[in-house]
Design an enzyme around this catalytic site. Structure first.
Site, short mmCIF file in Angstrom:
data_model
loop_
_atom_site.label_atom_id
_atom_site.label_comp_id
_atom_site.label_asym_id
_atom_site.label_seq_id
_atom_site.Cartn_x
_atom_site.Cartn_y
_atom_site.Cartn_z
N LYS A 35 0.84 -1.21 0.00
CA LYS A 35 0.00 0.00 0.00
C LYS A 35 0.87 1.25 0.00
O LYS A 35 0.58 2.22 -0.71
CB LYS A 35 -0.90 0.01 1.23
CG LYS A 35 -2.02 -1.01 1.22
CD LYS A 35 -2.86 -0.87 2.49
CE LYS A 35 -3.97 -1.92 2.54
NZ LYS A 35 -4.76 -1.82 3.79
N LEU A 153 -17.47 10.26 7.44
CA LEU A 153 -17.28 10.17 6.00
C LEU A 153 -18.24 9.17 5.39
O LEU A 153 -18.43 8.07 5.92
CB LEU A 153 -15.84 9.75 5.68
CG LEU A 153 -14.72 10.63 6.23
CD1 LEU A 153 -13.37 9.98 5.94
CD2 LEU A 153 -14.78 12.03 5.64
N CYS A 260 -19.31 0.56 8.09
CA CYS A 260 -19.68 1.38 9.25
C CYS A 260 -20.98 0.95 9.91
O CYS A 260 -20.98 0.51 11.07
CB CYS A 260 -19.78 2.85 8.82
SG CYS A 260 -18.21 3.57 8.32
#
Length: 431
Positions: A35, A153, A260
């Site tokens: 990453k 978000l 979430c």
């Protein structure tokens, strides 16, 4: 102030971008070398509209750096944001192993005062645990503060939400930490709430749980709408005009998914149970969501008789459009049940991909929607990608074996689809 972001996933990468965009010097730290190498080249390892361009912009300017060297990174920064994952355990509670590891790493590498900010979604009381973990891991005593600064978000809209937040919540009882965090966010024009760390932590869970409740409420109401010949979309429109309710999250469909809502609702329920409190409404919210996909599947089963040897085209895999996130996606449950009932499943999603698991080997993954539709006995739309609404269904219907369309997101115009000859069923819009 130089800022260190620990964890470069969805929250970490977005947080790094927004502080760099605000003019701060930012470093992203992650243990995943792959990453980090991608990010050093300005490339993102997940799909989020607009984010990669801004990451690349600040990598090129030198304002945004990335590293795997945790000791040097922690020692070289005074403000550290924790943005690692907090996945659910089998019992629904939050797994804080990554938070604890980061806290211990910070304690070990601390060389002076640090402001440690937890941006990951964590249970009430985690700030105190982080403080304990850091203090226990210190090689030498150094002063530090731990604050909570939850993120709000939306996947697919993260850039907009990060650059133009509707509120900033800061949880701390330290005047120094409060001053530093308000300085970091000084360029943002939105309300700022400064409260205790426990309150900040609960605000995050309470917010997501309430939005999940709106979704499950509308999905329950949609079942009544089907029976009494009422269109749930019109009901939602009428409800949403009331400013006390608002139009957001009133869309009936297959239920919520992602990283979430499922885990946050579950964790809030578990936190309450640990305190011998039962959040009965949220328990029902979870139950409705877990079974909502089956409501549409039952409609398809009733129409087809059974799924054995039927060709089923699944349009959309991601839990929502504009993301490649398939965590808790209703489409996965749909595919699982279809395969159990011996259906031939073809799948198309513009971005998301199936996990490489033996249980999905029987699924035919298509590179075009047309491939998935070819010879289909039924189409089941699971994600409301804009591209699906732009398809030419007048011409595409000739590809299908049977004109059965089951819209799990009420995306299509029912009258138009029926006018084209489709047997069209959504959720809460039977008439």
């Amino acid at each position: 102030m130089n800022i260190l972001i620990i964890g470069t996933g969805y929250v970490g990468a977005t947080t790094a971008m927004v502080f760099a965009e605000s003019g701060w010097q930012v470093t992203g730290l992650d243990v995943d070398a792959r990453k980090i190498e991608q990010l050093k080249q300005g490339r993102l390892h997940f799909h989020e509209p607009g984010l990669e361009a801004l990451i690349d912009k600040h990598v090129r300017s030198g304002r945004l750096l990335f590293t795997t060297d945790k000791e040097s990174a922690i020692a070289g920064h005074d403000v550290i944001f924790i943005c690692v994952g907090t996945p659910s355990r089998p019992d629904g509670s939050a797994d804080l192993r990554y938070i604890q590891q980061v806290a211990e790493d910070i304690g070990c590498s601390m060389n002076g005062y640090k402001l440690v900010v937890t941006k990951s979604t964590v249970p009430v009381g985690t700030q105190e645990q982080v403080t304990t973990w850091i203090r226990a891991a210190q090689r030498q005593p150094h002063p530090f503060d731990v604050a909570s600064n939850p993120e709000f978000l939306r996947e697919g809209k993260a850039v907009e939400d990060a650059l133009h937040p509707d509120r900033i919540v800061i949880g701390t009882d330290s005047a120094k930490a409060k001053e530093q965090l308000l300085t970091l966010y000084q360029s943002f024009q939105c309300p700022r709430i400064v409260t205790t760390s426990r309150t900040a932590e609960l605000i995050k869970y309470a917010s997501n749980a309430f939005l999940a409740t709106k979704i499950s409420y509308m999905n329950e109401l949609a079942k009544l709408c089907d029976v009494v010949n009422v269109n749930v979309n019109e009901v939602a429109q009428g409800m949403g005009l009331d400013p006390r309710i608002g139009p957001s999250f009133l869309q009936a469909g297959l239920g919520y998914g992602g990283s979430c809502f499922p885990k946050d609702v579950s964790e809030l329920v578990m936190t309450a149970k640990e305190q011998e409190v039962h959040l009965r409404i949220l328990e029902q919210v979870m139950e409705v969501n877990a079974t909502q996909y089956a409501y549409l599947l039952d409609k398809a089963r009733t129409r087809l008789g059974d799924f054995a040897n039927k060709n089923i085209a699944i349009l959309g895999l991601a839990f929502k459009p504009d993301t490649d996130d398939i965590r808790e996606a209703p489409a996965l449950r749909m595919i699982h049940d279809l395969l159990l009932e011996q259906a031939n499943v073809k799948l198309f999603d513009p971005v998301a991909t199936l996990p490489a698991q033996p249980s999905y080997e029987a699924v035919t993954v298509c590179s075009l929607a047309e491939e998935a539709l070819h010879d289909a006995d039924a189409v089941i739309l699971c994600t409301e990608w804009t591209a699906f609404g732009q398809l030419d269904w007048t011409n595409l219907k000739s590809l299908l074996r049977q004109l059965n369309f089951f819209d799990g997101r009420n995306m299509m115009d029912a009258q138009v689809m029926r006018g084209l000859g489709f047997y069209y069923r959504g959720i809460g819009n039977e008439h």
